[in-house]
Design an enzyme around this catalytic site. Structure first.
Site, short mmCIF file in Angstrom:
data_model
loop_
_atom_site.label_atom_id
_atom_site.label_comp_id
_atom_site.label_asym_id
_atom_site.label_seq_id
_atom_site.Cartn_x
_atom_site.Cartn_y
_atom_site.Cartn_z
N GLY A 46 0.71 -1.10 0.09
CA GLY A 46 -0.01 0.02 -0.08
C GLY A 46 0.76 1.33 0.04
N CYS A 47 1.75 1.34 0.67
CA CYS A 47 2.73 2.51 0.77
C CYS A 47 3.49 2.70 -0.47
CB CYS A 47 3.70 2.37 2.13
SG CYS A 47 2.93 2.08 3.58
N THR A 48 3.76 1.59 -1.26
CA THR A 48 4.23 1.70 -2.61
C THR A 48 3.55 2.30 -3.50
OG1 THR A 48 6.04 -0.06 -1.96
CG2 THR A 48 5.56 0.62 -4.31
N SER A 51 3.01 6.04 -2.53
CA SER A 51 4.33 6.72 -2.89
C SER A 51 4.37 7.01 -4.38
CB SER A 51 5.51 6.34 -2.23
OG SER A 51 5.17 6.36 -0.75
#
Length: 151
Positions: A46-48, A51
């Site tokens: 999710g963070c990838t 970002s």
């Protein structure tokens, strides 16, 4: 503890960047609006997505006079690897002790996971928008960009 709301002055802070230099919110006051997104962890799915979506819209943020800053508890070295792997052109800051996360009242999810919250701060340091969603990764970028363009 009071919560940070739209219309409040954003608290100033100083944190180390992926490049190892200290970055403060006050560095941008009077010059640029700032989008700060707090995310749980480098190089997780999710963070990838979040970002990389900020990366793909970064030129639009710059054209609108804004800087993007990602903050998590990961180390500057982890941020450096994450930024390099995904060609992230914006600033990543290390909040290893969670002090800035607390200053901004970013909640934990299920008492364990650091929350995912995005703040849009104008040139004067006033919070203009807050978006909190753990799972709608791309909406963080859409909401922030819409707000930046309206300032």
């Amino acid at each position: 503890m009071t919560s940070l709301n739209v219309g409040d002055r954003a608290p100033d802070f100083t944190l180390p960047s992926a490049e190892g230099k200290n970055v403060s919110l006050s560095d941008f006051l009077g010059k640029k609006s700032v989008v700060i997104y707090f995310y749980p962890k480098d190089d997780t799915p999710g963070c990838t997505i979040e970002s990389c979506t900020f990366r793909d819209s970064y030129e639009e943020f710059k054209e609108a006079g804004a800087e993007v800053i990602g903050i998590s508890s990961d180390s500057p070295q982890s941020h450096q690897q994450f930024a390099s792997k995904y060609q992230l052109p914006f600033i990543l800051l290390s909040d290893s002790q969670g002090k800035v996360r607390k200053l901004f009242d970013v909640p934990n999810v299920l008492f364990l996971l650091p929350g995912r919250v995005t703040y849009v701060i104008d040139k004067e340091g006033i919070v203009r928008h807050i978006f909190n969603s753990m799972m709608d990764f791309k909406a963080h970028v859409d909401e922030a960009l819409k707000t930046i363009k309206s300032l």
